[in-house]
Design an enzyme around this catalytic site. Sequence first.
Site, PDB file in Angstrom:
ATOM      1  N   GLN A 225      26.577 -24.249 -17.961  1.00 26.54           N
ATOM      2  CA  GLN A 225      27.038 -25.265 -18.448  1.00 26.54           C
ATOM      3  C   GLN A 225      27.334 -24.772 -19.839  1.00 26.54           C
ATOM      4  OE1 GLN A 225      23.197 -27.998 -16.794  1.00 26.54           O
ATOM      5  NE2 GLN A 225      24.859 -29.064 -18.256  1.00 26.54           N
TER       6      GLN A 225
ATOM      7  N   ASP B 148      25.518 -25.838 -13.306  1.00 23.47           N
ATOM      8  CA  ASP B 148      24.738 -25.298 -12.452  1.00 23.47           C
ATOM      9  C   ASP B 148      23.524 -25.853 -11.980  1.00 23.47           C
ATOM     10  OD1 ASP B 148      23.801 -25.148 -14.816  1.00 23.47           O
ATOM     11  OD2 ASP B 148      23.481 -22.662 -14.983  1.00 23.47           O
TER      12      ASP B 148
END
Length: 471
Positions: free
Chosen positions: A71, A241
């Site tokens: 991210q 993720d």
Amino acid sequence: MTLVAGVDSSTQSCKVVIRDARTGELVRQGRAAHPAGTEVHPSHWWTALLRALDEAGGLDGVSAVSVAGQQHGMVCLDESGAVVRDALLWNDTRSAQAATDLIAELGGPRAWAEGVGLVPVASFTVTKLRWLAEHEPGNARRTAAVCLPHDWLTWRLSGALGSGLPFDVAAWESAPLPPLSLLTTDRGDASGTGYWSPATGAYRTDLLKAAFGAVPLLPRVLGPAEPATEGPVLIGPGTGDNMAAALGVGARSGDVVVSLGTSGTVFAVAEAPSADPTGVVAGFADATGRFLPLVCTLNAARVLDAAARIVGVGLDELSTLALRAPAGADGLTLVPYLEGERTPNRPTATGSVHGLTLATSTPAHLARAAVEGMLCGLADALDALALRPERVLLIGGAARSEAVRRIAPTVFGGPITVPPPAEYVADGAAYQAATLVTRPEWRSGDVETYEGAAVPAIRARYARATEHVLD
């Protein structure tokens, strides 16, 4: 058999799993490393993805693919789609002052929490864009579009698949770039930028302009089962993720997931958006249409890596050593802020060791203190969620350590559930891909439950030690 591919493009590597779309059975898999560092040219991610796909047997028989990625990373593209500069990753803390400035400019942390569900820290994309505008104005002016790592890889995949070329590493590596208008993201990853609101489901371009001085092209936000492109191989929306890990582990309401990867995250599945004005809890969206309140620490599995290097052993031996020392390591406490920290927000802090005596100057004591220190940071994160979970699920690379599994209940103060080892981020991406082509009926493997008597003194000493951390 209908196959789907799931991609986990993490900080350290790219993993690909290819599974049966209906049952989830693993058919083949591949992996390739990423370069180290807190800024990386995205081309390395693309090369790693192609190599991991190649190791996994390519896309033969694959009907759909989804990408999950680390991210917050800032990927800037010019008008032609070329990368403007190396991407700044989530763990790059140079934008810490930018975060402080942005909070003050909007009127304080509550305004940010209510606006986008989070309070800026150096990890978030919005702060990196402010840093770019202030320190590299030429690159800022060249930036025509901004996206996240998973967005960029999804976009590159759409170009390669749209080229009509059969899968081949060399051919796809130089596949033509698609138009910027094909950039897409999903609500989960978008919620970590600092300029998209999970509560309203819309970009806050006013905040982006205030931070960056302009509003570049932003990826279109797709729904949970909306493909990024149509074609012989569908490309899913992908996600961040942590959102993919929630899908992969099958997290449900009442669960809290503690993920021990490069960073440590603690998150729960929620039915409503959250807004924590303290900034400790980031009010993310998830990949299903729900929400994912999350607390993140910068330091998790790499704390064990560092301890193993100091002691001069491998990770398995470190685990064995840690279990030889008593609970609490006879007072030895490690504060694991090895590369700054995000929760608490201390980006320039360093690690420290407390309670060092002749008696505690042993490899076993240091190993135990490293495991306990890492877990104490995650226990603080668990407390911050202010939930009474039905289950605490422990996943991630460090969860494979027997010492971590056995020590966690003594630090968390309750039992933990450990699913079988798996690539949960890649599996979550594969599950998302499967929803595009079938109704998946995946079953998770047997879980193990670890129990142990709580040792409150461990966290009490850790709390005292963190009071003395210097920024």
